[in-house]
Write a protein that holds these residues in place. Structure first.
Motif, PDB file in Angstrom:
ATOM      1  N   PRO A 161       0.895  -1.156   0.081  1.00 25.17           N
ATOM      2  CA  PRO A 161      -0.072  -0.039   0.040  1.00 25.17           C
ATOM      3  C   PRO A 161       0.987   1.329  -0.036  1.00 25.17           C
ATOM      4  CG  PRO A 161      -0.479  -1.768   1.713  1.00 25.17           C
ATOM      5  CD  PRO A 161       0.719  -1.856   1.113  1.00 25.17           C
ATOM      6  N   ALA A 162       0.579   2.201  -0.576  1.00 20.01           N
ATOM      7  CA  ALA A 162       1.225   3.573  -0.954  1.00 20.01           C
ATOM      8  C   ALA A 162       1.542   3.932   0.524  1.00 20.01           C
ATOM      9  CB  ALA A 162       0.735   4.455  -1.867  1.00 20.01           C
ATOM     10  N   GLY A 163       0.650   4.008   1.352  1.00 21.15           N
ATOM     11  CA  GLY A 163       0.747   4.737   2.776  1.00 21.15           C
ATOM     12  C   GLY A 163       1.853   3.872   3.512  1.00 21.15           C
ATOM     13  N   GLU A 164       2.053   2.691   3.329  1.00 18.16           N
ATOM     14  CA  GLU A 164       2.707   1.672   3.856  1.00 18.16           C
ATOM     15  C   GLU A 164       4.108   1.825   3.773  1.00 18.16           C
ATOM     16  OE1 GLU A 164       1.215   0.348   6.672  1.00 18.16           O
ATOM     17  OE2 GLU A 164       2.682  -0.987   7.341  1.00 18.16           O
ATOM     18  N   ILE A 165       4.613   2.344   2.511  1.00 16.91           N
ATOM     19  CA  ILE A 165       6.069   2.198   2.279  1.00 16.91           C
ATOM     20  C   ILE A 165       7.041   2.818   3.089  1.00 16.91           C
ATOM     21  CG2 ILE A 165       5.679   4.258   0.618  1.00 16.91           C
ATOM     22  CD1 ILE A 165       7.580   2.533  -1.095  1.00 16.91           C
ATOM     23  N   LYS A 166       6.696   3.852   3.921  1.00 18.01           N
ATOM     24  CA  LYS A 166       7.407   4.615   4.754  1.00 18.01           C
ATOM     25  C   LYS A 166       7.804   3.728   5.962  1.00 18.01           C
ATOM     26  CE  LYS A 166       6.838   9.289   3.788  1.00 18.01           C
ATOM     27  NZ  LYS A 166       5.677  10.235   3.814  1.00 18.01           N
ATOM     28  N   TYR A 167       7.065   2.435   6.184  1.00 13.58           N
ATOM     29  CA  TYR A 167       7.432   1.834   7.255  1.00 13.58           C
ATOM     30  C   TYR A 167       8.126   0.483   7.074  1.00 13.58           C
ATOM     31  CZ  TYR A 167       3.551   4.773   8.783  1.00 13.58           C
ATOM     32  OH  TYR A 167       2.639   6.049   9.153  1.00 13.58           O
ATOM     33  N   GLY A 168       9.134   0.767   6.022  1.00 21.78           N
ATOM     34  CA  GLY A 168       9.972  -0.285   5.648  1.00 21.78           C
ATOM     35  C   GLY A 168      10.291  -0.699   4.406  1.00 21.78           C
ATOM     36  N   PRO A 169       9.248  -0.863   3.686  1.00 24.31           N
ATOM     37  CA  PRO A 169       9.727  -1.283   1.965  1.00 24.31           C
ATOM     38  C   PRO A 169      10.572   0.073   1.400  1.00 24.31           C
ATOM     39  CG  PRO A 169       7.245  -2.101   2.718  1.00 24.31           C
ATOM     40  CD  PRO A 169       7.859  -1.098   3.724  1.00 24.31           C
ATOM     41  N   LEU A 170      10.418   1.030   1.857  1.00 22.29           N
ATOM     42  CA  LEU A 170      10.927   2.189   1.106  1.00 22.29           C
ATOM     43  C   LEU A 170      12.730   1.828   1.173  1.00 22.29           C
ATOM     44  CD1 LEU A 170      10.665   4.856  -0.197  1.00 22.29           C
ATOM     45  CD2 LEU A 170      10.928   6.065   1.919  1.00 22.29           C
ATOM     46  N   ALA A 171      13.026   1.205   2.004  1.00 21.94           N
ATOM     47  CA  ALA A 171      14.698   0.697   2.206  1.00 21.94           C
ATOM     48  C   ALA A 171      15.016  -0.237   0.782  1.00 21.94           C
ATOM     49  CB  ALA A 171      14.837   0.143   3.276  1.00 21.94           C
ATOM     50  N   LEU A 172      13.924  -0.734   0.133  1.00 18.74           N
ATOM     51  CA  LEU A 172      14.313  -1.527  -0.961  1.00 18.74           C
ATOM     52  C   LEU A 172      14.800  -0.574  -2.010  1.00 18.74           C
ATOM     53  CD1 LEU A 172      11.519  -4.192  -0.894  1.00 18.74           C
ATOM     54  CD2 LEU A 172      13.826  -4.690  -0.243  1.00 18.74           C
ATOM     55  N   VAL A 173      14.344   0.569  -2.179  1.00 21.34           N
ATOM     56  CA  VAL A 173      14.461   1.583  -3.278  1.00 21.34           C
ATOM     57  C   VAL A 173      15.875   2.060  -3.313  1.00 21.34           C
ATOM     58  CG1 VAL A 173      13.403   3.432  -4.440  1.00 21.34           C
ATOM     59  CG2 VAL A 173      11.760   2.059  -3.379  1.00 21.34           C
ATOM     60  N   GLU A 174      16.334   1.881  -4.347  1.00 25.26           N
ATOM     61  CA  GLU A 174      17.694   2.513  -4.799  1.00 25.26           C
ATOM     62  C   GLU A 174      17.657   2.918  -6.172  1.00 25.26           C
ATOM     63  OE1 GLU A 174      20.564  -0.761  -4.136  1.00 25.26           O
ATOM     64  OE2 GLU A 174      19.532  -2.118  -5.741  1.00 25.26           O
ATOM     65  N   PRO A 175      18.715   3.607  -6.483  1.00 24.18           N
ATOM     66  CA  PRO A 175      18.706   4.113  -8.164  1.00 24.18           C
ATOM     67  C   PRO A 175      18.413   2.962  -9.278  1.00 24.18           C
ATOM     68  CG  PRO A 175      20.369   4.933  -6.977  1.00 24.18           C
ATOM     69  CD  PRO A 175      19.788   4.172  -6.134  1.00 24.18           C
ATOM     70  N   GLY A 176      17.567   3.102  -9.863  1.00 24.72           N
ATOM     71  CA  GLY A 176      17.110   2.042 -10.792  1.00 24.72           C
ATOM     72  C   GLY A 176      16.014   1.150 -10.719  1.00 24.72           C
ATOM     73  N   SER A 177      15.680   0.984  -9.223  1.00 19.89           N
ATOM     74  CA  SER A 177      14.554   0.239  -8.861  1.00 19.89           C
ATOM     75  C   SER A 177      13.327   0.338  -9.558  1.00 19.89           C
ATOM     76  CB  SER A 177      14.453   0.334  -7.283  1.00 19.89           C
ATOM     77  OG  SER A 177      15.339   0.058  -6.562  1.00 19.89           O
ATOM     78  N   PRO A 178      12.782  -0.874 -10.185  1.00 18.16           N
ATOM     79  CA  PRO A 178      11.445  -0.508 -10.894  1.00 18.16           C
ATOM     80  C   PRO A 178      10.397  -0.324  -9.861  1.00 18.16           C
ATOM     81  CG  PRO A 178      12.585  -2.785 -11.498  1.00 18.16           C
ATOM     82  CD  PRO A 178      13.404  -1.934 -10.534  1.00 18.16           C
ATOM     83  N   VAL A 179       9.492   0.481 -10.008  1.00 16.69           N
ATOM     84  CA  VAL A 179       8.268   0.728  -9.063  1.00 16.69           C
ATOM     85  C   VAL A 179       7.125   0.789 -10.007  1.00 16.69           C
ATOM     86  CG1 VAL A 179       7.182   2.231  -7.420  1.00 16.69           C
ATOM     87  CG2 VAL A 179       9.383   1.799  -7.324  1.00 16.69           C
ATOM     88  N   VAL A 180       5.969   0.026 -10.007  1.00 13.27           N
ATOM     89  CA  VAL A 180       4.552   0.156 -10.739  1.00 13.27           C
ATOM     90  C   VAL A 180       3.846   0.715  -9.985  1.00 13.27           C
ATOM     91  CG1 VAL A 180       2.998  -1.284 -11.925  1.00 13.27           C
ATOM     92  CG2 VAL A 180       5.618  -1.928 -12.219  1.00 13.27           C
ATOM     93  N   ALA A 181       3.176   1.922 -10.050  1.00 13.25           N
ATOM     94  CA  ALA A 181       2.333   2.657  -9.316  1.00 13.25           C
ATOM     95  C   ALA A 181       0.942   2.727  -9.940  1.00 13.25           C
ATOM     96  CB  ALA A 181       2.874   4.074  -8.994  1.00 13.25           C
ATOM     97  N   LEU A 182      -0.054   2.073  -9.347  1.00 16.79           N
ATOM     98  CA  LEU A 182      -1.341   2.327  -9.595  1.00 16.79           C
ATOM     99  C   LEU A 182      -2.032   3.731  -9.122  1.00 16.79           C
ATOM    100  CD1 LEU A 182      -2.478  -1.486  -9.100  1.00 16.79           C
ATOM    101  CD2 LEU A 182      -1.768  -0.370 -11.261  1.00 16.79           C
TER     102      LEU A 182
END
Ligand code: M6R
Length: 394
Positions: free
Chosen positions: A285-306
């Motif tokens: 969920p978009a609102g949940e990303i700051k609680y952990g999954p954001l750490a997965l994101v690095e330059p070039g990481s693919p993110v598909v956003a609905l």
């Protein structure tokens, strides 16, 4: 005589009544001769406008009969809450069902993976209806959950594709999805057919309980009737999505973001990518990303956003900006391209629809995306490794 009544009432008008002996039979909406598709999965993705139409077809102008049949299952006006169970894709359809039923019926809905429901001691109070969702009607976890509920005296409605399957035989009532036989291991057309069935049920219950006024009901029915042409328009994005897929073949992980009713669609998109492209994918969920999954994101990481316009007041725009600020490569699917053009790398413009029906618009592009990535990687999309169509044993 409830059972006999049930079987007839839930069968398509004019169709032969099915008996329990016909387990595994399907109603096939496609013309004979087959189509020139390179893979079953692709054909099944393309069948969706028809399979949605067939699923809606028999009930859309006869919602009272649908309620009559559910009433026979002992729920009707006494209905106080709904518990949904399913596995995999069917579980994701159940999560979407929660949004739809709570929105239209105003009663609490809980959703469990059937495999987990079995491990719990679920409290199924009086007035609870269990909805068991299963394409095959033979998935052992869903069947066991359904049997547990029955043993507690809870009425069960099965949403099922296989006529005469165990789930449909054992339920008090069956709402069949008319998706035809799904041969690909990966569920595609049965997912949207399940959502169509849940929309019918939610709208029928909502109207019956006077939570939906006549004007709104007519509006919803016309949106429902427009779903086949809407999904046909979405299929028109196939080529564009195929080009995006070329940028994902080397990905090691993909993050799918959604919110509200789009969150389960993100989960389903991630499941498709895992099972046929063998790329690790996570729906969040978009609102949940700051609680952990954001750490997965690095330059070039693919993110598909609905990012449909109806959820623009929510977190999705700020979350897209957050992942973009960390170098993510953002592919946005939206009916409001202007809002995304400056913050996403790629914008796929989708047709607008009623907020409750967004999953029909967003699920199909994600099926196509996984399909194209898998084909480009040379995988057998119809027979993914380690998986079988129906998990019938422990
Ligand atoms: O037949 P069912 O709907 O009960 O099957 C449940 C899952 O095995 C199924 O949805 C599975 O997750 C999909 N085939 C994945 O695409």
């Amino acid at each position: 005589m409830l059972k006999d009544n049930r079987i007839c009432r839930f069968d398509r008008e004019g169709a032969e009544p099915h008996s329990a002996g016909q387990a595994g039979e399907y109603w096939n909406p496609m013309p004979p001769g087959g189509a020139p598709y390179p893979h079953r999965m692709r054909q099944e993705i393309y069948e969706q406008p028809d399979t949605i139409l067939q699923t809606l077809g028999e009930w859309i102008d006869d919602l009272d009969s649908l309620i009559g049949a559910i009433g026979d299952a002992g729920t009707g006006t006494r209905l106080r809450r709904i518990h949904i169970v399913g596995c995999g894709t069917s579980y994701h359809a159940g999560l979407i069902g929660r949004y739809i039923i709570e929105k239209f019926v105003h009663i609490p809905v809980s959703v469990d993976m059937a495999s987990e429901f079995r491990q719990m001691e679920p409290v199924l109070t009086r007035g609870t209806l269990l909805i068991a969702i299963s394409q095959s009607g033979e998935t052992v976890d869903t069947l066991t959950a359904q049997r547990q509920a029955k043993a507690q005296g809870t009425p069960v409605v099965a949403i099922c594709n296989a006529v005469g399957s165990s789930s449909s035989r054992e339920a008090d009532a069956v709402l069949y999805t008319r998706a035809g036989e799904e041969l690909g291991v990966t569920s595609t057309k049965t997912f949207t057919a399940q959502i169509a069935a849940i929309c019918l049920l939610g709208i029928a219950l909502g109207a019956h309980r006077r939570k939906i006024c006549d004007v709104e009901l007519e509006t919803l029915k016309s949106f429902l009737a427009g779903l086949p042409s809407l999904t046909r328009r979405v299929l028109g994005k196939d080529h564009e999505i195929g080009e995006i897929a070329q940028t994902l073949t080397g990905a090691h992980g993909i993050l799918y973001l959604g919110e509200g009713i789009s969150y389960p669609v993100a989960l389903e998109g991630a499941l498709k990518m895992k099972e046929i492209a063998y790329i690790h994918a996570v729906g969040c969920p978009a609102g949940e990303i700051k609680y952990g999954p954001l750490a997965l994101v690095e330059p070039g990481s693919p993110v598909v956003a609905l990012a449909p316009i109806s959820s623009m007041s929510g977190k999705i725009l700020s979350t897209v900006a957050d992942v973009k600020a960390r170098g993510a490569h953002v592919i946005a699917l939206t009916d409001a391209p202007a809002a995304l053009r400056d913050i996403a790398d790629v914008v796929v413009t989708l047709p607008p629809t009623h907020p409750a029906f967004l999953p029909f618009v967003s699920a199909i592009p994600l099926q196509l995306l996984a399909y194209h990535v898998a084909v480009l990687k040379g995988h057998n999309v119809d027979r993914p490794r380690n998986l079988i169509k129906s998990i019938t044993g422990e």
